[in-house]
Write an enzyme that holds these catalytic residues in place. Structure first.
Site, PDB file in Angstrom:
ATOM      1  N   SER A 135      -0.446  -2.818   0.420  1.00 53.16           N
ATOM      2  CA  SER A 135      -1.175  -1.579   0.697  1.00 53.16           C
ATOM      3  C   SER A 135      -0.818  -1.140   2.104  1.00 53.16           C
ATOM      4  O   SER A 135      -0.383  -1.958   2.928  1.00 53.16           O
ATOM      5  CB  SER A 135      -2.686  -1.797   0.606  1.00 53.16           C
ATOM      6  N   TYR A 148     -11.243  -5.538   1.877  1.00 50.09           N
ATOM      7  CA  TYR A 148      -9.974  -5.079   1.303  1.00 50.09           C
ATOM      8  C   TYR A 148      -8.830  -5.287   2.295  1.00 50.09           C
ATOM      9  O   TYR A 148      -7.765  -5.808   1.943  1.00 50.09           O
ATOM     10  CB  TYR A 148     -10.099  -3.600   0.939  1.00 50.09           C
TER      11      TYR A 148
END
Length: 243
Positions: A135, A148
């Site tokens: 990511s 996250y």
């Protein structure tokens, strides 16, 4: 094999791989969503296996089913993930949510990578490729995204270790860091999301098919070549200069 294949990036990647001629195994928690992905595939060879990647037993069953069907595992797109707890200030994030994110994003990725590694090491001819979905958050965080972000930073370490440990067995491992692909999980970015300066701002997104094209390119390389890390993002998103 594509995990998290029931929606979003996983669905787009499964479609692109099938169109490129791959036999595709679809894994994810929701059987109905997997069937919807399967229905969108061009005529070809595919397998759907409902799987909770946080369960070692279910992951083992997934890989056993794939090997029974195809005899080998040539590619894993390690994609399943969750943004649970996103938008919650660090001081308010409960331990159960933290553990849930770590279980899916990190432990689940490890279990699938471990199973793929074992299969690729044992099969003849030996080898294969693992592509981890990192990511933009593997580089820089968004506000209120500690769980996250921590797991995506950890994904980078997982990728590097797999790359090193896989060398003797022709197992290549790379990571694709994605920014603002248009999926269900990123829908709020188009209406307004918290920025580092405390303001809300809409952000541009890109088509998930553009991510899928990059995965297909990485997957098509000979095992003697590897894209170690790649970043694919909406051109005008606030990444360069974020924070």
């Amino acid at each position: 094999m594509v995990t998290g294949a029931g929606s979003g990036i996983g669905r787009s990647v499964a479609l692109a791989l099938a169109e490129a001629g791959w036999s595709v195994a679809l894994a994810g928690r929701r059987a109905t969503a997997l069937e919807e992905t399967a229905a969108a595939l061009p005529s070809g060879d595919f397998l759907t296996v409902p799987t909770d990647v946080t369960s070692a037993e279910e992951v083992a069953a997934l890989f056993a089913a794939v090997r029974d069907r195809y005899g080998r595992v040539d590619l894993l797109f390690n994609n399943a993930g969750t943004f649970a707890g996103g938008g919650v200030p660090v001081e308010d994030l409960d331990p159960e949510t933290w553990r849930a994110v770590v279980d899916v994003n990190l432990t689940g990725a490890f279990l699938c990578a471990q199973a793929a590694f074992r299969a690729m090491k044992e099969q003849e001819p030996q080898g294969g490729r693992i592509i981890n979905n990192g990511s933009i958050s593997a580089h820089v965080p968004r506000p209120h995204s500690i769980a996250y972000t921590a797991t995506k930073h950890a994904m980078t370490g997982l990728t590097k270790s797999l790359s090193l440990d896989g060398r003797p067995y022709r197992i290549a491992c790379g990571q694709l860091d994605i920014g603002n692909a248009a999926t269900e999980m990123t829908a709020r970015m188009q209406t307004g999301i918290l920025q580092a300066n405390g303001q809300l701002a809409a952000e541009p997104v890109m088509d998930a098919a553009d991510v899928a094209a990059t995965v297909v390119h990485m997957a098509a390389l000979p095992l003697e070549a590897n894209v170690q890390f790649a970043t694919v993002m909406a051109t005008a998103m606030p990444y360069i200069g974020r924070g």
